[in-house]
Design a protein around this motif. Structure first.
Motif, PDB file in Angstrom:
ATOM      1  N   ASN A  48     -13.124   1.411   3.009  1.00 49.81           N
ATOM      2  CA  ASN A  48     -14.991   1.755   2.390  1.00 49.81           C
ATOM      3  C   ASN A  48     -14.866   1.024   0.930  1.00 49.81           C
ATOM      4  N   SER A  49     -14.066  -0.167   0.870  1.00 44.00           N
ATOM      5  CA  SER A  49     -14.528  -0.958  -0.564  1.00 44.00           C
ATOM      6  C   SER A  49     -13.333  -2.382   0.048  1.00 44.00           C
ATOM      7  N   ILE A  51     -11.266  -5.726   0.045  1.00 34.11           N
ATOM      8  CA  ILE A  51     -10.229  -6.496   1.615  1.00 34.11           C
ATOM      9  C   ILE A  51     -10.846  -5.370   2.823  1.00 34.11           C
ATOM     10  N   ARG A  71     -10.801   7.844   2.677  1.00 33.41           N
ATOM     11  CA  ARG A  71     -10.267   9.862   1.614  1.00 33.41           C
ATOM     12  C   ARG A  71     -11.841  10.268   2.007  1.00 33.41           C
ATOM     13  N   ARG A  72     -12.570   9.925   1.341  1.00 31.95           N
ATOM     14  CA  ARG A  72     -13.667   9.793   0.617  1.00 31.95           C
ATOM     15  C   ARG A  72     -14.584   9.665   1.295  1.00 31.95           C
ATOM     16  N   ASP A  98      -6.324  10.657   4.355  1.00 39.43           N
ATOM     17  CA  ASP A  98      -5.778  10.598   2.759  1.00 39.43           C
ATOM     18  C   ASP A  98      -4.201   9.856   4.091  1.00 39.43           C
ATOM     19  N   VAL A  99      -3.682   8.900   3.640  1.00 39.70           N
ATOM     20  CA  VAL A  99      -3.586   7.748   4.025  1.00 39.70           C
ATOM     21  C   VAL A  99      -1.207   7.823   3.570  1.00 39.70           C
ATOM     22  N   ASN A 123      -4.030  -1.043   4.654  1.00 39.00           N
ATOM     23  CA  ASN A 123      -4.836  -1.794   3.404  1.00 39.00           C
ATOM     24  C   ASN A 123      -4.808  -1.244   2.572  1.00 39.00           C
ATOM     25  N   TYR A 199       4.067  -0.421  -8.143  1.00 39.42           N
ATOM     26  CA  TYR A 199       3.318  -1.133  -6.932  1.00 39.42           C
ATOM     27  C   TYR A 199       3.851  -2.718  -6.190  1.00 39.42           C
ATOM     28  N   LYS A 203       4.966  -2.778  -2.685  1.00 40.32           N
ATOM     29  CA  LYS A 203       4.313  -4.006  -1.830  1.00 40.32           C
ATOM     30  C   LYS A 203       5.898  -5.131  -1.300  1.00 40.32           C
ATOM     31  N   ALA A 232      -8.380 -11.532  -5.492  1.00 41.10           N
ATOM     32  CA  ALA A 232      -9.957 -11.318  -5.285  1.00 41.10           C
ATOM     33  C   ALA A 232     -10.329 -10.108  -5.494  1.00 41.10           C
ATOM     34  N   THR A 234     -12.223  -6.996  -6.330  1.00 44.60           N
ATOM     35  CA  THR A 234     -12.583  -6.191  -5.778  1.00 44.60           C
ATOM     36  C   THR A 234     -12.256  -4.784  -6.895  1.00 44.60           C
TER      37      THR A 234
HETATM   38  N1  LIG Z   1      -7.603  -7.375  -4.732  1.00 38.10           N
HETATM   39  C1  LIG Z   1      -6.454  -8.116  -4.564  1.00 38.10           C
HETATM   40  O1  LIG Z   1      -6.669  -9.296  -5.478  1.00 38.10           O
HETATM   41  C2  LIG Z   1      -5.259  -8.165  -4.049  1.00 38.10           C
HETATM   42  C3  LIG Z   1      -4.223  -8.594  -4.486  1.00 38.10           C
HETATM   43  C4  LIG Z   1      -2.618  -8.628  -3.736  1.00 38.10           C
HETATM   44  C5  LIG Z   1      -3.024  -7.723  -3.035  1.00 38.10           C
HETATM   45  N2  LIG Z   1      -3.883  -6.751  -2.645  1.00 38.10           N
HETATM   46  C6  LIG Z   1      -4.106  -5.074  -1.454  1.00 38.10           C
HETATM   47  O2  LIG Z   1      -5.473  -5.795  -1.312  1.00 38.10           O
HETATM   48  C7  LIG Z   1      -5.427  -4.077  -0.437  1.00 38.10           C
HETATM   49  C8  LIG Z   1      -6.820  -3.298  -1.054  1.00 38.10           C
HETATM   50  O3  LIG Z   1      -7.240  -3.664  -2.495  1.00 38.10           O
HETATM   51  P1  LIG Z   1      -8.952  -4.121  -3.010  1.00 38.10           P
HETATM   52  O4  LIG Z   1      -8.346  -5.181  -3.487  1.00 38.10           O
HETATM   53  O5  LIG Z   1      -9.661  -4.049  -1.540  1.00 38.10           O
HETATM   54  O6  LIG Z   1      -8.946  -2.271  -3.772  1.00 38.10           O
HETATM   55  P2  LIG Z   1     -10.137  -1.411  -3.548  1.00 38.10           P
HETATM   56  O7  LIG Z   1     -11.189  -2.108  -3.478  1.00 38.10           O
HETATM   57  O8  LIG Z   1      -9.648  -0.658  -5.037  1.00 38.10           O
HETATM   58  O9  LIG Z   1      -9.859  -0.593  -1.921  1.00 38.10           O
HETATM   59  C9  LIG Z   1      -8.322   0.135  -1.811  1.00 38.10           C
HETATM   60  C10 LIG Z   1      -9.097   1.102  -0.897  1.00 38.10           C
HETATM   61  O10 LIG Z   1      -7.609   1.869  -0.354  1.00 38.10           O
HETATM   62  C11 LIG Z   1      -8.096   3.175  -0.719  1.00 38.10           C
HETATM   63  N3  LIG Z   1      -7.492   4.377  -0.575  1.00 38.10           N
HETATM   64  C12 LIG Z   1      -6.309   4.748  -1.913  1.00 38.10           C
HETATM   65  N4  LIG Z   1      -5.562   4.886  -1.447  1.00 38.10           N
HETATM   66  C13 LIG Z   1      -5.772   5.904  -0.349  1.00 38.10           C
HETATM   67  C14 LIG Z   1      -5.284   6.729   0.463  1.00 38.10           C
HETATM   68  N5  LIG Z   1      -4.342   7.669  -0.007  1.00 38.10           N
HETATM   69  N6  LIG Z   1      -5.913   6.906   1.360  1.00 38.10           N
HETATM   70  C15 LIG Z   1      -7.107   6.578   1.951  1.00 38.10           C
HETATM   71  N7  LIG Z   1      -7.435   5.078   1.466  1.00 38.10           N
HETATM   72  C16 LIG Z   1      -6.704   5.415   0.648  1.00 38.10           C
HETATM   73  C17 LIG Z   1      -9.737   3.662  -1.535  1.00 38.10           C
HETATM   74  O11 LIG Z   1     -10.641   4.379  -1.537  1.00 38.10           O
HETATM   75  P3  LIG Z   1     -11.157   4.878  -2.481  1.00 38.10           P
HETATM   76  O12 LIG Z   1     -12.277   4.231  -2.933  1.00 38.10           O
HETATM   77  O13 LIG Z   1     -11.399   7.198  -1.987  1.00 38.10           O
HETATM   78  O14 LIG Z   1      -9.781   4.607  -3.586  1.00 38.10           O
HETATM   79  C18 LIG Z   1      -9.985   1.762  -1.141  1.00 38.10           C
HETATM   80  O15 LIG Z   1     -10.488   2.315   0.285  1.00 38.10           O
HETATM   81  C19 LIG Z   1      -5.215  -3.355  -1.499  1.00 38.10           C
HETATM   82  O16 LIG Z   1      -3.395  -2.649  -0.030  1.00 38.10           O
HETATM   83  C20 LIG Z   1      -4.076  -3.667  -2.091  1.00 38.10           C
HETATM   84  O17 LIG Z   1      -2.860  -3.494  -2.771  1.00 38.10           O
HETATM   85  C21 LIG Z   1      -5.825  -7.000  -4.053  1.00 38.10           C
END
Ligand SMILES: NC(=O)c1ccc[n+]([C@@H]2O[C@H](COP(=O)([O-])OP(=O)(O)OC[C@H]3O[C@@H](n4cnc5c(N)ncnc54)[C@H](OP(=O)(O)O)[C@@H]3O)[C@@H](O)[C@H]2O)c1
Length: 314
Positions: A48-49, A51, A71-72, A98-99, A123, A199, A203, A232, A234
């Motif tokens: 939903n958010s 990446i 999860r939401r 909820d993973v 993800n 974290y 990872k 990115a 986000t």
């Molecule tokens: N953005 C970056 O620069 C970056 C860099 C390195 C790695 N990453 C990795 O990329 C992935 C995506 O992150 P993002 O940056 O796109 O962040 P984001 O927009 O906050 O997305 C994270 C997503 O994970 C969901 N989530 C968290 N816990 C969960 C659970 N227990 N069950 C189901 N869904 C869950 C969140 O749901 P809610 O909306 O309900 O919270 C949200 O949809 C992550 O694994 C992050 O570690 C991102």
């Protein structure tokens, strides 16, 4: 690679940022993503958010049957409706999950109506400010990044095999380069909690899990990849790392640029022929940049043992 490219990649900043993406994109193979995925069942956690949303949208645009594992409910529904409107794809489904909750993961996998899974994208990610414990008694980053994905992957093994090649993708983080694999005090009960380290350690575990699962299933119709997206812009970065975001926001990648390698690993023919590697901007990368982060076989065995024991999935 030219000397200038090597120097920019070594700087990290000008590799993980958007200039890095655009520079690396000059070597992408044209046409790699000109593929249709009609009928391919693709599961994306945290769709939903950020990446995850960009990944789900790109797969849906290629005709895939995308399952948004969120999860939401309200946020998941909004994402699904936006993707349906943008892509015209009608084979989308919101699956509430909820993973980090192992009982829910088991029930979800057992009841999944899709007989085969072509792509499973791990993800979902979190970076908590304080130590949190899930109903299973697990620290939240470990539960979300490692235990839940492990349990889900194993529970879907037969469905992944039916897709031969089923593709499993761990969305890790460049932050893992700072960490050595360690299963010592995985629940943070003996140290002051540090969310950034928790974290990055989990990872790192994802990268090793991808290698271990790839070894286990080599030649058996399931490939396993780890990737990292660079930096990115986000919601997670804004809310969990506000200082980092303020400093870097002008150079951050778009969520679509962060998701590009996930989509490539899920869709490109070339990615179905590889397994067990760490990818960044469509290229395999080393899993270590520092000698001190190299694990030994005992650490890897400890990770497998912990996953099996803590999830009940051998
Ligand atoms: N953005 C970056 O620069 C970056 C860099 C390195 C790695 N990453 C990795 O990329 C992935 C995506 O992150 P993002 O940056 O796109 O962040 P984001 O927009 O906050 O997305 C994270 C997503 O994970 C969901 N989530 C968290 N816990 C969960 C659970 N227990 N069950 C189901 N869904 C869950 C969140 O749901 P809610 O909306 O309900 O919270 C949200 O949809 C992550 O694994 C992050 O570690 C991102």
């Amino acid at each position: 690679m030219s000397l200038l490219d090597a120097a920019l990649d070594a700087s990290i900043v000008f590799s993980f940022d958007r200039t890095g993406f655009r520079r690396h994109a000059r070597s992408f193979v044209p046409g790699d993503l000109d593929v249709r995925l009609d009928g391919a069942v693709c599961l994306v956690t945290g769709a939903n958010s950020g990446i995850g949303l960009a990944t789900a949208r790109a797969l849906a645009a290629r005709g895939a049957a995308v399952r948004l594992l969120c999860r939401r409910e309200a946020a998941g529904r909004e994402a699904l409706e936006a993707i349906a409107a943008e892509t015209g794809n009608r084979d989308l489904r919101l699956d509430l999950l909820d993973v980090s909750d192992l009982a829910t993961v088991r029930r979800y996998a057992a009841a999944l109506p899709d007989p085969r899974v072509d792509v499973l994208v791990h993800n979902a990610g979190v970076l908590p400010a304080a130590r949190e414990v899930t109903p299973d008694g697990l620290e939240r980053t470990f539960a979300t990044h490692v235990a839940g994905p492990w349990a889900l992957t194993l529970a879907l093994e037969e469905r992944l095999r039916r897709a031969a090649p089923g593709r499993v993708i761990f969305v890790s983080s460049g932050g893992m380069y700072t960490q050595r694999l360690s299963l010592d005090d995985v629940d943070w009960s003996r140290r002051p909690y540090d969310g950034v380290t928790a974290y990055a350690q989990t990872k790192r575990m994802q990268v090793v899990l991808a290698e271990l699962l790839a070894e286990r299933w080599r030649g058996q119709g399931i490939v396993v990849h780890a990737m990292h997206p660079g930096w990115a812009d986000t919601p997670a970065v804004r809310s969990s790392l506000p200082r980092f975001w303020r400093l870097t926001r002008r150079i951050l990648r778009t969520p679509e640029e962060g998701a590009d390698t996930v989509v490539w690993l899920a869709a490109a023919r070339a990615a179905a022929e590889r397994t067990g590697e760490l990818w960044f901007d469509r290229r395999p990368r080393p899993t270590h940049l520092l000698r001190r982060t190299r694990e030994d076989p005992a650490d890897r065995a400890a990770l497998l043992e912990a996953c099996a024991r803590l999830t009940g999935a051998p």
